[in-house]
Design a protein around this motif. Structure first.
Motif, short mmCIF file in Angstrom:
data_model
loop_
_atom_site.label_atom_id
_atom_site.label_comp_id
_atom_site.label_asym_id
_atom_site.label_seq_id
_atom_site.Cartn_x
_atom_site.Cartn_y
_atom_site.Cartn_z
N MET A 156 -104.82 -13.03 -12.68
CA MET A 156 -103.97 -13.13 -13.84
C MET A 156 -104.44 -14.27 -14.73
SD MET A 156 -101.83 -10.71 -13.42
CE MET A 156 -100.30 -10.86 -14.24
N GLY A 157 -104.02 -14.25 -15.95
CA GLY A 157 -104.46 -15.24 -16.92
C GLY A 157 -103.52 -16.43 -17.03
N ASP A 158 -104.07 -17.56 -17.39
CA ASP A 158 -103.31 -18.78 -17.58
C ASP A 158 -103.26 -19.11 -19.07
OD1 ASP A 158 -103.29 -18.81 -14.85
OD2 ASP A 158 -104.76 -20.39 -14.66
N ALA A 159 -102.29 -19.93 -19.46
CA ALA A 159 -102.15 -20.29 -20.87
C ALA A 159 -101.74 -21.75 -21.00
CB ALA A 159 -101.11 -19.40 -21.54
N LEU A 160 -102.27 -22.42 -22.02
CA LEU A 160 -101.84 -23.77 -22.38
C LEU A 160 -101.02 -23.65 -23.65
CD1 LEU A 160 -101.92 -26.83 -21.96
CD2 LEU A 160 -103.99 -26.87 -23.34
N LEU A 161 -99.75 -24.05 -23.57
CA LEU A 161 -98.83 -23.93 -24.70
C LEU A 161 -98.73 -25.25 -25.45
CD1 LEU A 161 -95.98 -22.00 -22.88
CD2 LEU A 161 -97.94 -21.07 -24.10
N GLN A 162 -98.41 -25.17 -26.72
CA GLN A 162 -98.22 -26.29 -27.64
C GLN A 162 -99.49 -27.12 -27.80
OE1 GLN A 162 -94.64 -28.21 -26.19
NE2 GLN A 162 -93.41 -26.95 -27.57
N LYS A 163 -100.61 -26.40 -28.09
CA LYS A 163 -101.87 -27.10 -28.39
C LYS A 163 -101.80 -27.78 -29.75
CE LYS A 163 -103.76 -23.26 -27.03
NZ LYS A 163 -104.60 -22.15 -26.71
N THR A 164 -100.96 -27.25 -30.62
CA THR A 164 -100.70 -27.86 -31.92
C THR A 164 -99.20 -28.00 -32.10
OG1 THR A 164 -100.62 -25.71 -33.04
CG2 THR A 164 -102.75 -26.82 -32.97
N TYR A 165 -98.81 -28.85 -33.04
CA TYR A 165 -97.40 -28.98 -33.36
C TYR A 165 -97.24 -29.18 -34.86
CZ TYR A 165 -98.04 -34.05 -33.56
OH TYR A 165 -98.47 -35.31 -33.88
N THR A 166 -96.06 -28.88 -35.37
CA THR A 166 -95.79 -28.97 -36.80
C THR A 166 -95.30 -30.37 -37.14
OG1 THR A 166 -95.16 -26.64 -36.78
CG2 THR A 166 -94.50 -27.92 -38.70
N VAL A 167 -96.02 -31.03 -38.03
CA VAL A 167 -95.65 -32.38 -38.45
C VAL A 167 -94.51 -32.32 -39.46
CG1 VAL A 167 -96.47 -34.49 -39.57
CG2 VAL A 167 -97.98 -33.23 -38.06
N ASP A 168 -94.66 -31.46 -40.45
CA ASP A 168 -93.65 -31.33 -41.51
C ASP A 168 -93.35 -29.85 -41.70
OD1 ASP A 168 -92.00 -31.59 -43.69
OD2 ASP A 168 -93.57 -32.27 -45.06
N PHE A 169 -92.14 -29.45 -41.39
CA PHE A 169 -91.81 -28.03 -41.48
C PHE A 169 -91.77 -27.52 -42.92
CE2 PHE A 169 -87.69 -30.02 -41.87
CZ PHE A 169 -86.99 -29.21 -42.74
N HIS B 135 -98.75 -36.36 -28.42
CA HIS B 135 -97.53 -36.70 -29.16
C HIS B 135 -96.35 -35.83 -28.73
CE1 HIS B 135 -100.64 -38.43 -31.72
NE2 HIS B 135 -99.70 -39.29 -32.08
N ALA B 136 -96.63 -34.62 -28.28
CA ALA B 136 -95.59 -33.72 -27.81
C ALA B 136 -96.00 -33.19 -26.44
CB ALA B 136 -95.41 -32.55 -28.79
N ALA B 137 -95.05 -32.68 -25.70
CA ALA B 137 -95.33 -32.17 -24.36
C ALA B 137 -96.15 -30.88 -24.45
CB ALA B 137 -94.03 -31.90 -23.63
N GLN B 138 -97.11 -30.73 -23.53
CA GLN B 138 -97.87 -29.49 -23.41
C GLN B 138 -97.52 -28.87 -22.06
OE1 GLN B 138 -102.02 -30.49 -23.83
NE2 GLN B 138 -101.95 -30.18 -26.03
N TYR B 139 -97.56 -27.54 -22.00
CA TYR B 139 -97.20 -26.82 -20.79
C TYR B 139 -98.33 -25.89 -20.39
CZ TYR B 139 -92.66 -28.52 -22.22
OH TYR B 139 -91.63 -29.34 -22.60
N TYR B 140 -98.71 -25.93 -19.11
CA TYR B 140 -99.73 -25.04 -18.56
C TYR B 140 -99.02 -23.99 -17.72
CZ TYR B 140 -104.05 -23.46 -16.43
OH TYR B 140 -105.12 -22.70 -16.04
N VAL B 141 -99.15 -22.73 -18.12
CA VAL B 141 -98.46 -21.64 -17.45
C VAL B 141 -99.49 -20.80 -16.71
CG1 VAL B 141 -96.96 -19.65 -17.75
CG2 VAL B 141 -96.75 -21.61 -19.29
N GLU B 142 -99.31 -20.66 -15.40
CA GLU B 142 -100.22 -19.86 -14.59
C GLU B 142 -99.70 -18.43 -14.48
OE1 GLU B 142 -100.47 -21.94 -10.90
OE2 GLU B 142 -101.82 -23.45 -11.71
#
Length: 57
Positions: A1-14, A25-32
């Protein structure tokens, strides 16, 4: 199965929708096992080694 790294980028100004690479600067999540793998881990390892050999020669 594939893995993913979430929140590689984040929005500074919406309002301007400016994206910045997340360098801690923000939390990153690794999903297996989050999706079907495109290629097996061993295959991608050997392909990366072959690419390294081709660059040297």
């Amino acid at each position: 199965m594939g893995d993913a790294l979430l929140q590689k980028t984040y929005t500074v100004d919406f309002l301007t929708k400016k994206l910045v690479l997340n360098t801690g600067h923000a939390a990153q999540y690794y999903v297996e096992d989050s999706h079907e793998a495109i290629m097996l881990g061993k295959v991608s390892y050997w392909i990366s080694l072959m690419g390294f050999v081709w660059e040297i020669s």
